[in-house]
Design an enzyme around this catalytic site. Structure first.
Site, PDB file in Angstrom:
ATOM      1  N   SER A  10       0.806  -1.231   0.000  1.00  0.00           N
ATOM      2  CA  SER A  10       0.000   0.000   0.000  1.00  0.00           C
ATOM      3  C   SER A  10       0.832   1.272   0.000  1.00  0.00           C
ATOM      4  O   SER A  10       0.365   2.322  -0.418  1.00  0.00           O
ATOM      5  CB  SER A  10      -0.961   0.008   1.192  1.00  0.00           C
ATOM      6  OG  SER A  10      -0.241   0.018   2.411  1.00  0.00           O
ATOM      7  N   ARG A  11       2.080   1.179   0.498  1.00  0.00           N
ATOM      8  CA  ARG A  11       2.871   2.412   0.617  1.00  0.00           C
ATOM      9  C   ARG A  11       4.334   2.162   0.284  1.00  0.00           C
ATOM     10  O   ARG A  11       4.766   1.029   0.130  1.00  0.00           O
ATOM     11  CB  ARG A  11       2.785   2.951   2.056  1.00  0.00           C
ATOM     12  CG  ARG A  11       1.394   3.419   2.428  1.00  0.00           C
ATOM     13  CD  ARG A  11       1.363   3.952   3.849  1.00  0.00           C
ATOM     14  NE  ARG A  11       1.861   2.972   4.800  1.00  0.00           N
ATOM     15  CZ  ARG A  11       2.282   3.293   6.030  1.00  0.00           C
ATOM     16  NH1 ARG A  11       2.283   4.542   6.425  1.00  0.00           N
ATOM     17  NH2 ARG A  11       2.713   2.341   6.849  1.00  0.00           N
ATOM     18  N   ASP A  60      -2.704  -9.867   7.515  1.00  0.00           N
ATOM     19  CA  ASP A  60      -1.451  -9.622   8.217  1.00  0.00           C
ATOM     20  C   ASP A  60      -0.535 -10.803   7.926  1.00  0.00           C
ATOM     21  O   ASP A  60      -0.840 -11.932   8.312  1.00  0.00           O
ATOM     22  CB  ASP A  60      -1.749  -9.511   9.717  1.00  0.00           C
ATOM     23  CG  ASP A  60      -0.485  -9.407  10.562  1.00  0.00           C
ATOM     24  OD1 ASP A  60       0.616  -9.335   9.978  1.00  0.00           O
ATOM     25  OD2 ASP A  60      -0.609  -9.394  11.803  1.00  0.00           O
ATOM     26  N   ASN A  89       7.414  -8.190   0.588  1.00  0.00           N
ATOM     27  CA  ASN A  89       7.889  -6.852   0.911  1.00  0.00           C
ATOM     28  C   ASN A  89       7.460  -6.385   2.302  1.00  0.00           C
ATOM     29  O   ASN A  89       8.090  -5.509   2.872  1.00  0.00           O
ATOM     30  CB  ASN A  89       7.384  -5.882  -0.172  1.00  0.00           C
ATOM     31  CG  ASN A  89       7.580  -4.427   0.220  1.00  0.00           C
ATOM     32  OD1 ASN A  89       8.699  -3.920   0.243  1.00  0.00           O
ATOM     33  ND2 ASN A  89       6.491  -3.749   0.577  1.00  0.00           N
ATOM     34  N   TYR A 154      15.566  -6.354  13.557  1.00  0.00           N
ATOM     35  CA  TYR A 154      15.340  -6.196  12.111  1.00  0.00           C
ATOM     36  C   TYR A 154      16.476  -6.873  11.327  1.00  0.00           C
ATOM     37  O   TYR A 154      16.244  -7.555  10.329  1.00  0.00           O
ATOM     38  CB  TYR A 154      15.269  -4.701  11.783  1.00  0.00           C
ATOM     39  CG  TYR A 154      14.787  -4.353  10.399  1.00  0.00           C
ATOM     40  CD1 TYR A 154      13.465  -4.595  10.005  1.00  0.00           C
ATOM     41  CD2 TYR A 154      15.637  -3.724   9.486  1.00  0.00           C
ATOM     42  CE1 TYR A 154      13.020  -4.236   8.737  1.00  0.00           C
ATOM     43  CE2 TYR A 154      15.193  -3.362   8.220  1.00  0.00           C
ATOM     44  CZ  TYR A 154      13.885  -3.625   7.857  1.00  0.00           C
ATOM     45  OH  TYR A 154      13.450  -3.259   6.594  1.00  0.00           O
ATOM     46  N   LYS A 158      15.844  -9.943   8.735  1.00  0.00           N
ATOM     47  CA  LYS A 158      16.211  -9.819   7.326  1.00  0.00           C
ATOM     48  C   LYS A 158      17.380 -10.735   6.976  1.00  0.00           C
ATOM     49  O   LYS A 158      17.443 -11.294   5.882  1.00  0.00           O
ATOM     50  CB  LYS A 158      16.552  -8.361   6.991  1.00  0.00           C
ATOM     51  CG  LYS A 158      15.365  -7.408   7.112  1.00  0.00           C
ATOM     52  CD  LYS A 158      14.219  -7.782   6.189  1.00  0.00           C
ATOM     53  CE  LYS A 158      13.183  -6.668   6.076  1.00  0.00           C
ATOM     54  NZ  LYS A 158      12.055  -7.065   5.208  1.00  0.00           N
TER      55      LYS A 158
END
Length: 243
Positions: A10-11, A60, A89, A154, A158
């Site tokens: 969405s962004r 989600d 993503n 994070y 990743k």
């Protein structure tokens, strides 16, 4: 109907990828979002303006049941549709020093990036293998390749997706399915909006932050038939900050 699914579409980088795939491919674009319906609808509008069709899928990625139920319902309603491209993503940050990191900040970040990759990809993987064609592109980060202080959670999430990318790529390569990771550095998005760009830009040899569209160009190439001999790769796109 051949489709490309973009999670967290969405962004930011996700939106840019949706727009680029709409402009450069023949795919029907499945835009996943979690809560921001207005932003998702705006992305869909841009997809349509770029000459493609698309639809919104609300779930989600961290919630296994939700992912399965929504995707199964979509598949049941579209029996002739084939998802050929998956762009994992969706991701969140909960930055802070490890010594003060809460259990929640750790698990939410891991659940979204790492388990999200598993939930979405595992739903489609057998279908891709049967069709003998697919493109899986995992959005990681410079943090997952070199590690970033203040982002141990994070970086862990990743970094795990980087390793999963390399392993899965070897499992499915014979079936004409590629699995690659794209590792952006500092890119201008909502996620980096609070960062001190003036200070951080000094770390970047290219002397600027990247644009979401530049990342989308790379993803669009990896999603295309031209990239069939590239698999198991982690491609840094960071202005020379780390290579």
């Amino acid at each position: 109907m051949k489709c490309a699914l973009v999670t967290g579409g969405s962004r930011g980088i996700g939106r840019a990828i949706c727009q680029k795939l709409a402009a450069e491919s023949d795919y029907h674009i499945l835009i996943n979002y979690q809560s921001n319906l207005a932003a998702a609808e705006e992305t869909l509008q841009k997809v349509i303006e770029n000459g493609a069709t698309g639809e919104l899928l609300k779930f989600d990625v961290a919630n296994a049941d939700e992912v399965k139920n929504v995707l199964q319902e979509w598949q049941d309603n579209n029996p002739d549709a084939t998802v050929e491209v998956i762009v994992n993503n969706a991701g969140i940050t909960r930055d802070g020093l490890f010594m003060w990191m809460s259990n929640d900040d750790w698990s939410q970040v891991i659940n979204t990036s790492l388990n999200g990759f598993y939930h979405v990809t595992s739903f489609f993987i057998q279908k891709l293998l049967r069709n003998k064609y697919g493109r899986i592109i995992n959005m990681v980060s410079v943090s997952g390749v070199k590690g970033t202080p203040g982002q141990t959670n994070y970086s862990a999430a990743k970094g795990a997706v980087v390793a999963a990318t390399k392993a899965l790529a070897q499992e499915v390569a014979k079936r004409n399915i590629t699995v690659n990771a794209v590792a952006p550095g500092f890119i201008k998005t909502d996620m980096t909006g609070e960062l001190d760009e003036k200070e951080l830009v000094k770390l970047v040899p290219a002397n600027r932050f990247g644009e979401a569209e530049e990342v989308a160009d790379l993803v669009s190439f990896l999603a295309s038939r031209k990239a069939g001999y590239i698999t198991g790769e982690v491609i840094n796109i960071n202005g020379g900050i780390y290579s």
